[in-house]
Design an enzyme around this catalytic site. Sequence first.
Site, PDB file in Angstrom:
ATOM      1  CG  ASN A 102     -31.822 -65.779 -11.345  1.00 40.83           C
ATOM      2  OD1 ASN A 102     -31.931 -66.827 -11.959  1.00 40.83           O
ATOM      3  ND2 ASN A 102     -32.680 -65.432 -10.399  1.00 40.83           N
ATOM      4  CD  GLU A 149     -36.280 -70.843 -12.333  1.00 38.17           C
ATOM      5  OE1 GLU A 149     -35.817 -71.337 -13.384  1.00 38.17           O
ATOM      6  OE2 GLU A 149     -36.014 -69.695 -11.950  1.00 38.17           O
ATOM      7  CG  ASP A 159     -35.398 -66.112 -12.966  1.00 35.30           C
ATOM      8  OD1 ASP A 159     -34.456 -66.918 -13.033  1.00 35.30           O
ATOM      9  OD2 ASP A 159     -36.266 -66.165 -12.083  1.00 35.30           O
TER      10      ASP A 159
END
Length: 331
Positions: free
Chosen positions: A213, A55, A268
């Site tokens: 997000n 991430e 995302d």
Amino acid sequence: MNWYYIVLIIVWLAACKTAPVKTIGSIEPAGEALQALIHEDAEIEVIAEGFDWSEGPLWVPAENMLLFSDVPKNVVHKWTPEKGLETYLRPSGYTGATPRGEELGSNGLLLDREGRLILCQHGDRRLARMDAPLQQPAPVFVTLAGQYQGKQFNSPNDAVMRSNGDLFFTDPPYGMVQREKDPARELPFHGVFRVDHQSGEVTLLTDTITRPNGIALTPDERTLIIANSDPAKAVWYLYDIAPNDSLVNPRILRDVTADARNAPGLPDGLKVDRQGNIFASGPGGIWIFNSGGAMLGKIKLPVSAANCALADNDRVLYITADNYVLRVKMR
């Protein structure tokens, strides 16, 4: 020539051979406009793999390095073209002594105006700055935002900094042990917040997005783009930023709820290039939109895409996707 030198030459030639580059996925243009950004035959290179959930990629030009989080492992990794993969910072998002939960590491990463590392920390439930030089990383942190009206955040996920130093960030429940049902939860909503660069005051911008997000600003800093990673409402939202910094004129960039039923991933992390083109992780890979919101195409991936980072004057796109870190060389 004797056999000794022949063997030396064979060994040298073998060492000089470059291993084939591993690739995955494909480029899927929605029209000819994508050709100006990415060639349809561009390769999606695997530059690192073997992570639990990669991430928050961040390209640091001054150090020629890519930083990214492995959220479950509570670590930030470093990748450079010269040395490949190295551990950069551990712990990265949870500094407590008692193990709990599975997604406690850092998530989104960014640099402040002084070039210092800022981390969205799931486990410590705060937005923090690493109190150490980039060249000598250490798990010593200064809290930039840890509470709203005396209540601790859920798990700050992603952030973006305005040119004046203000921070905008999202606070979904993914770092909570039981998410919405976690008894340690203090805020009854998932908010999008702003941190004033001078006073440090935290302002709630909206609490109406179910799973805020990824977050990004357009180049003119007049519009905020927010991804909603809710399978029942998989949407990218656009909000104009009013002169008093409230969010106005809410609208939908794209609703991909139906797409999420048939492809891995949800809205995302996302990034915006200097021309206003949007690179957004979503169902099936990275969705690419122009500054007007028209879809240009996709970088199709067989795994869930988490986030991406632009580098080298928008000529390289790095992607974190499940257990991979990927690179796409653009025009």
